[in-house]
Enzyme design. Sequence first.
Site, PDB file in Angstrom:
ATOM      1  N   PHE A 154     -67.148 -12.551  84.933  1.00  0.00           N
ATOM      2  CA  PHE A 154     -66.960 -11.166  84.497  1.00  0.00           C
ATOM      3  C   PHE A 154     -67.674 -10.841  83.203  1.00  0.00           C
ATOM      4  O   PHE A 154     -67.933  -9.679  82.904  1.00  0.00           O
ATOM      5  CB  PHE A 154     -65.461 -10.862  84.325  1.00  0.00           C
ATOM      6  CG  PHE A 154     -64.830 -11.476  83.102  1.00  0.00           C
ATOM      7  CD1 PHE A 154     -64.953 -10.876  81.860  1.00  0.00           C
ATOM      8  CD2 PHE A 154     -64.121 -12.665  83.188  1.00  0.00           C
ATOM      9  CE1 PHE A 154     -64.387 -11.439  80.722  1.00  0.00           C
ATOM     10  CE2 PHE A 154     -63.551 -13.241  82.062  1.00  0.00           C
ATOM     11  CZ  PHE A 154     -63.686 -12.619  80.821  1.00  0.00           C
ATOM     12  N   LYS A 178     -71.489 -13.814  94.925  1.00  0.00           N
ATOM     13  CA  LYS A 178     -70.091 -13.398  94.855  1.00  0.00           C
ATOM     14  C   LYS A 178     -69.823 -12.938  93.428  1.00  0.00           C
ATOM     15  O   LYS A 178     -69.656 -13.745  92.520  1.00  0.00           O
ATOM     16  CB  LYS A 178     -69.169 -14.569  95.222  1.00  0.00           C
ATOM     17  CG  LYS A 178     -67.784 -14.175  95.763  1.00  0.00           C
ATOM     18  CD  LYS A 178     -66.895 -13.452  94.788  1.00  0.00           C
ATOM     19  CE  LYS A 178     -66.239 -14.382  93.798  1.00  0.00           C
ATOM     20  NZ  LYS A 178     -65.255 -13.645  92.914  1.00  0.00           N
ATOM     21  N   GLU A 181     -64.576 -10.258  90.871  1.00  0.00           N
ATOM     22  CA  GLU A 181     -63.892  -9.122  91.495  1.00  0.00           C
ATOM     23  C   GLU A 181     -63.451  -8.074  90.482  1.00  0.00           C
ATOM     24  O   GLU A 181     -63.140  -6.938  90.862  1.00  0.00           O
ATOM     25  CB  GLU A 181     -62.687  -9.601  92.314  1.00  0.00           C
ATOM     26  CG  GLU A 181     -61.603 -10.325  91.539  1.00  0.00           C
ATOM     27  CD  GLU A 181     -61.837 -11.818  91.411  1.00  0.00           C
ATOM     28  OE1 GLU A 181     -60.848 -12.557  91.243  1.00  0.00           O
ATOM     29  OE2 GLU A 181     -63.017 -12.258  91.467  1.00  0.00           O
ATOM     30  N   SER A 231     -64.838 -20.652  84.148  1.00  0.00           N
ATOM     31  CA  SER A 231     -64.027 -21.565  83.341  1.00  0.00           C
ATOM     32  C   SER A 231     -64.252 -23.009  83.774  1.00  0.00           C
ATOM     33  O   SER A 231     -64.646 -23.282  84.918  1.00  0.00           O
ATOM     34  CB  SER A 231     -62.547 -21.216  83.489  1.00  0.00           C
ATOM     35  OG  SER A 231     -62.091 -21.561  84.792  1.00  0.00           O
ATOM     36  N   CYS A 286     -69.624 -17.865  76.587  1.00  0.00           N
ATOM     37  CA  CYS A 286     -69.482 -19.315  76.448  1.00  0.00           C
ATOM     38  C   CYS A 286     -70.301 -19.868  75.294  1.00  0.00           C
ATOM     39  O   CYS A 286     -70.200 -21.056  74.983  1.00  0.00           O
ATOM     40  CB  CYS A 286     -69.850 -20.014  77.752  1.00  0.00           C
ATOM     41  SG  CYS A 286     -71.580 -19.782  78.217  1.00  0.00           S
ATOM     42  N   GLU A 380     -60.463 -23.005  74.744  1.00  0.00           N
ATOM     43  CA  GLU A 380     -61.338 -21.837  74.775  1.00  0.00           C
ATOM     44  C   GLU A 380     -60.480 -20.576  74.762  1.00  0.00           C
ATOM     45  O   GLU A 380     -59.684 -20.349  75.674  1.00  0.00           O
ATOM     46  CB  GLU A 380     -62.221 -21.858  76.026  1.00  0.00           C
ATOM     47  CG  GLU A 380     -63.239 -20.740  76.041  1.00  0.00           C
ATOM     48  CD  GLU A 380     -64.182 -20.806  77.226  1.00  0.00           C
ATOM     49  OE1 GLU A 380     -65.379 -20.554  77.045  1.00  0.00           O
ATOM     50  OE2 GLU A 380     -63.710 -21.115  78.336  1.00  0.00           O
TER      51      GLU A 380
END
Length: 489
Positions: A154, A178, A181, A231, A286, A380
């Site tokens: 995202f 993909k 969402e 993640s 990240c 994180e």
Amino acid sequence: MSSELKYSNVKNYIDGAWVNSDTNRWLDVYSPLDGKIISQVALSSYEDLDAAVISAKNALKTWSKVPIKERVQIFFKYKTLLEANIAELSALVHEENGKTIDEARAEIEKSIELTEFACSLPQLVQGEVMEVSRGVECRTERVPVGVVASIVPFNFPSMVPNWTIPNALALGNTMIIKPSEVVPLSVTKIAELLKEAGLPKGVFNIVNGDREIVEAICDHPGIDAVSFVGSTKVAKLVYQRSTSHLKRCLALGGAKNHLLVLPDANPGMTASNVFASMSGCAGQRCMAASAMVAVGETDHIIKQLCEEAQKAVVGQHIGAVISKQAKERIERYITEAESQGASILVDGRSPVVKGKEEGYYVGPTIIDYATPDMAVTREEIFGPVLAIIRSKSLEDALKIENDNPYGNAASVFTQSGGAARYVAEHANAGMIGVNIGVPVPREPFSFGGWNESRFGVGDITGKSSIEFWTKLKKTTVKWNPEAGVNWMS
């Protein structure tokens, strides 16, 4: 499914056409800016994925045979379309992800650079030919892997898809992507631009969904390779599941990047760079700095860092985080660190953005005297939060960095070339910065970390990505019978 939403319902893109999903499961898409629903996305089924794989397999037969110099002509056009549509693309990222419009624009500019690199691939993948024995010739060439899947996160709705799309397709593969969402709109626009650029149907397909479709991608026998960004927990699962089905996989996970600040560092440059690293994109990247190791007497730099943070206006300089749940989780980390004895120098909990009171905002937060065993320094956070750990020596600071299980990035701020070199040699991370808070390599240099930040071999962008997106074919040829027979033939 409401017809009053700002954006129409998000469909799958299969075989060059927008198609409804085979499912009755739908998910609301919220804008983090104000908490309002802006669209809905279908959570696809295995049957939807299967249709996309069939489309990609059919397209592969012809697309893989197109010479690479012809394939990249489409990406020259795609790059031009990205430039022409930068305002609309930036607005989409801003609205569905919550980052500022300037950050969104920078993301599209990076997408343009990534595409520009893909256009150079014909100059980087030439084969080799050698006469290895009298009358015997060996040659190598790069060929596509096949049907590949890209599962994207995202936090960069446009840039991370463009980490994989231009290179993978220019090298002759066909793709199923993909999107996350929670941010499905940007990839929809990317598909429209690729089609306008002349990409044949079936070469690029979109299947929307959640965990169910990710698992289906890992399992599907018609998919030859999987890339993943997200993640660490999920990256491990995707890598294990994909490779158990004998696919090649490159899965990039999370990070806990350390900035080592030495007393001789330039105060102004260090403060501005550290602040930009910890707060850019609301810390949702990240490569964000989330732990700073202050070596020796650095209070003068920390003071200037706090001044930088206090000048930032939430909602203007600092965007929203992705969801209400993310906001609550980030603020729990801050509260827990405070309860454990850390000092909150700048507190970004519960800011109010006028006119967007229902948005998901966390202000920049600086926590001093954190210890290496606290969750705020180990895990994180993915928010605009910096934990400062005090260290007496550079060796102790490097031990703290090395004990971190992740390995994306580490930076040092100093005016000493010797100290900088020492950190570059001893930091346990794949990307190193010297007086740079976000040491992301520019093309053609590749992006990729180490340890718990990456599973699989190679990097996802740049020249190193060629190895992942292609297979090496070796051909040995002999035409002249008078050459005789030797141990080679």
